[in-house]
Design a protein around this motif. Sequence first.
Motif, PDB file in Angstrom:
ATOM      1  N   PHE A  89       0.822  -1.211   0.000  1.00 55.16           N
ATOM      2  CA  PHE A  89       0.000   0.000   0.000  1.00 55.16           C
ATOM      3  C   PHE A  89       0.855   1.260   0.000  1.00 55.16           C
ATOM      4  N   ILE A  90       1.794   1.339   0.930  1.00 52.13           N
ATOM      5  CA  ILE A  90       2.527   2.583   1.124  1.00 52.13           C
ATOM      6  C   ILE A  90       3.482   2.840  -0.038  1.00 52.13           C
ATOM      7  N   PHE A  91       4.041   1.788  -0.644  1.00 50.67           N
ATOM      8  CA  PHE A  91       4.906   1.984  -1.807  1.00 50.67           C
ATOM      9  C   PHE A  91       4.077   2.496  -2.992  1.00 50.67           C
ATOM     10  N   ALA A  92       2.908   1.892  -3.233  1.00 54.18           N
ATOM     11  CA  ALA A  92       2.054   2.341  -4.339  1.00 54.18           C
ATOM     12  C   ALA A  92       1.600   3.779  -4.121  1.00 54.18           C
ATOM     13  N   LEU A  93       1.310   4.131  -2.876  1.00 53.07           N
ATOM     14  CA  LEU A  93       0.917   5.505  -2.560  1.00 53.07           C
ATOM     15  C   LEU A  93       2.029   6.476  -2.926  1.00 53.07           C
ATOM     16  N   GLY A  94       3.254   6.163  -2.502  1.00 49.87           N
ATOM     17  CA  GLY A  94       4.383   7.023  -2.835  1.00 49.87           C
ATOM     18  C   GLY A  94       4.686   7.055  -4.316  1.00 49.87           C
ATOM     19  N   TYR A  95       4.568   5.897  -4.962  1.00 48.81           N
ATOM     20  CA  TYR A  95       4.855   5.809  -6.398  1.00 48.81           C
ATOM     21  C   TYR A  95       3.907   6.719  -7.193  1.00 48.81           C
ATOM     22  N   MET A  96       2.635   6.713  -6.832  1.00 55.26           N
ATOM     23  CA  MET A  96       1.655   7.519  -7.559  1.00 55.26           C
ATOM     24  C   MET A  96       1.819   9.010  -7.269  1.00 55.26           C
ATOM     25  N   ALA A  97       2.258   9.350  -6.059  1.00 57.49           N
ATOM     26  CA  ALA A  97       2.385  10.759  -5.678  1.00 57.49           C
ATOM     27  C   ALA A  97       3.745  11.347  -6.028  1.00 57.49           C
ATOM     28  N   GLY A  98       4.746  10.495  -6.273  1.00 54.10           N
ATOM     29  CA  GLY A  98       6.113  10.972  -6.473  1.00 54.10           C
ATOM     30  C   GLY A  98       6.296  12.041  -7.532  1.00 54.10           C
ATOM     31  N   PRO A  99       5.836  11.815  -8.768  1.00 54.12           N
ATOM     32  CA  PRO A  99       6.049  12.821  -9.816  1.00 54.12           C
ATOM     33  C   PRO A  99       5.469  14.184  -9.444  1.00 54.12           C
ATOM     34  N   ASP A 129       6.050  -3.709 -14.308  1.00 53.56           N
ATOM     35  CA  ASP A 129       7.446  -4.141 -14.270  1.00 53.56           C
ATOM     36  C   ASP A 129       7.745  -4.627 -12.851  1.00 53.56           C
ATOM     37  N   PHE A 130       7.633  -5.925 -12.641  1.00 49.25           N
ATOM     38  CA  PHE A 130       7.790  -6.464 -11.293  1.00 49.25           C
ATOM     39  C   PHE A 130       9.238  -6.409 -10.815  1.00 49.25           C
ATOM     40  N   ILE A 131      10.182  -6.301 -11.731  1.00 52.69           N
ATOM     41  CA  ILE A 131      11.582  -6.127 -11.305  1.00 52.69           C
ATOM     42  C   ILE A 131      11.725  -4.787 -10.595  1.00 52.69           C
ATOM     43  N   TYR A 132      11.214  -3.732 -11.215  1.00 51.68           N
ATOM     44  CA  TYR A 132      11.275  -2.390 -10.653  1.00 51.68           C
ATOM     45  C   TYR A 132      10.470  -2.311  -9.363  1.00 51.68           C
ATOM     46  N   LEU A 133       9.289  -2.914  -9.379  1.00 52.18           N
ATOM     47  CA  LEU A 133       8.424  -2.894  -8.198  1.00 52.18           C
ATOM     48  C   LEU A 133       9.083  -3.608  -7.020  1.00 52.18           C
ATOM     49  N   GLY A 134       9.632  -4.793  -7.276  1.00 54.32           N
ATOM     50  CA  GLY A 134      10.286  -5.560  -6.220  1.00 54.32           C
ATOM     51  C   GLY A 134      11.503  -4.849  -5.649  1.00 54.32           C
ATOM     52  N   LEU A 135      12.316  -4.262  -6.524  1.00 54.70           N
ATOM     53  CA  LEU A 135      13.496  -3.531  -6.065  1.00 54.70           C
ATOM     54  C   LEU A 135      13.099  -2.327  -5.220  1.00 54.70           C
ATOM     55  N   GLY A 136      12.023  -1.655  -5.636  1.00 56.11           N
ATOM     56  CA  GLY A 136      11.574  -0.481  -4.896  1.00 56.11           C
ATOM     57  C   GLY A 136      11.123  -0.816  -3.486  1.00 56.11           C
ATOM     58  N   ILE A 137      10.318  -1.869  -3.347  1.00 52.37           N
ATOM     59  CA  ILE A 137       9.836  -2.257  -2.016  1.00 52.37           C
ATOM     60  C   ILE A 137      10.979  -2.789  -1.160  1.00 52.37           C
ATOM     61  N   ALA A 138      11.914  -3.540  -1.782  1.00 52.62           N
ATOM     62  CA  ALA A 138      13.068  -4.047  -1.023  1.00 52.62           C
ATOM     63  C   ALA A 138      13.931  -2.887  -0.530  1.00 52.62           C
ATOM     64  N   ALA A 139      14.147  -1.882  -1.394  1.00 49.52           N
ATOM     65  CA  ALA A 139      14.945  -0.725  -0.993  1.00 49.52           C
ATOM     66  C   ALA A 139      14.258   0.034   0.144  1.00 49.52           C
ATOM     67  N   GLY A 140      12.934   0.160   0.060  1.00 47.86           N
ATOM     68  CA  GLY A 140      12.190   0.844   1.117  1.00 47.86           C
ATOM     69  C   GLY A 140      12.261   0.098   2.440  1.00 47.86           C
ATOM     70  N   SER A 141      12.172  -1.226   2.379  1.00 46.98           N
ATOM     71  CA  SER A 141      12.260  -2.029   3.607  1.00 46.98           C
ATOM     72  C   SER A 141      13.625  -1.879   4.271  1.00 46.98           C
TER      73      SER A 141
END
Length: 558
Positions: free
Chosen positions: A65-75, A381-393
């Motif tokens: 949830f929180i990663f998708a929230l940030g991803y959509m608001a980032g730009p 792009d699940f590679i990008y998505l997975g890397l993003g959540i792993a980096a956030g964790s």
Amino acid sequence: MGVLKDHPELVLFVSLALGYLVGKLRVGPLTLGGICGTLIVSLLLGAWTKAQVSDDVKTVFFALFIFALGYMAGPQFFRNLNKKSLRFFVLCGIELVCVIGIALGLADWFDLDVGTASGILAGAATESAVVGTATESIGKLSNLTAAQITEYQGNVATAYTVCYLFGLITIVLYTSQIMPMMMRINLRDAARELWERTRSRGSLEADERPALPGMVGRTYLVTTADGRTVGDLQSSLGERVTVEAVKRGSKVLDVAPGLELTLSDLVLLVGRRSNVIDAGRVIGPETPGVPGLDSPLASREVSVTDKALDGKSVDEVQKSYPEFYQDGVYVTDITRGDQDMPANGDTVLHRGDVLTLVGARSGLNKLVARIGSVVRNDATDFIYLGLGIAAGSLLGQVVVKFGDIPMSLGTGGGCLISGLLFGWFRSRSQTFGAFPPQAASTIKDMGLAVFIACTGLVSGPQAWPLIKEYGALLPFAGIAMVLIPATISLVVGRKLLKIEKPLLIGAIAGQQCSTPAITAVTQVAQSSVPMLGYTITYALSNFLLPLTGPVLVGILGH
């Protein structure tokens, strides 16, 4: 009941279904919404069934949830970091200082535990993400026993539920009904006046299409243009239209600049509506569609990646690239983040804007290669998505000490920052890291709903004792924590920042991250003008408010 207790996945999805059903119930202009409805239902089912859901389920879905929230608001968040938007940031600062200060004050005056204080902040600020960041931070407090951690985490959900209800009612009524009266304006008239002054354009609903599309194709019978060449005709029209096809008798001719038009030729023109209509006076009368006289046009969504185009208007870009006029390529739509911009000649482009280009395939392909890249947004792009959540964790595990107080973002705060950065970086070219808006929205909504349901189920057994203990305080706190920052923002916004009244009302709804409030405001205004202020403060508060959870827990827990 035994079936529900033995199968927590069953009670979890029953909570979602019934919760969203409750959230649809309307009382006047108010609806609770699916998240609050889910929390109410899950608290009741948790108290009844005492079903146990693994904490890992909560953690995973909250991270999504929180990663998708940030991803959509980032730009939009990073795009608003400029001098023009700075005055709106003051309102978000007022919100942050007030909610943290009030929560600390209430905790001190009424000797509240860290969970109840955090729940009051989350509910009164109507920011569901704080439930997650605060709950996670409580779990990391080393000076609490396991039983205390469970109790305080449950108190977060219970206090949130009560305060959210009163905070929601307060912010909706205050922004849509009371603020216009306090400023002595008719919100509808004020919004219309500002609209006309700034020449803003409203966006269409999902099921709407423009009655007068900007890009058109029309056929004309050659009379007054007899003897003129195609190149001469297009030049005389300012290169604003393109001759796509010419039919002479039963034969369709190859179009070239030197082709000479003769009396009774049928000509297909493509361009913007106003320019094509003007062309009719030069060529001859318009005719109905002619069988065989049609030229298929290709369409591309292109992300502007050329740095040289940043800050230039559409007209300037078209003059810089002759392919626009020579090959008949037109800009029909411009999207900036999730906002539709006017596709007018004076619209200034920024890097990362998405242009919808329409024209003949050959010319279109040449132009795309020069100004940007075709947007890739057809599959996640699940590679990008997975890397993003792993980096956030990983970022959330970093602990920084302020004096003797250890502070950590936790998985929630780390994934929020990671989502903002990954979403912003993706927006610069949009050729990698695809996360389609519908997919991101689904992940965001599902992640929060499951997290809230899990929280409610675990907290249900201890909800009633907390409500009995602090029954009068929770509604009062929910109302006060809305009225105080909103009123201060109203005074500062008008007296010091000089923000236009419709924009200020929308911005105050945005600093509270209240979608129901801005919905009520736009309905009263019968205009989307207040949304212009809302989007700026909403993007910033969506990032900052969830971080208040770890801050408050860190201070009180210490």
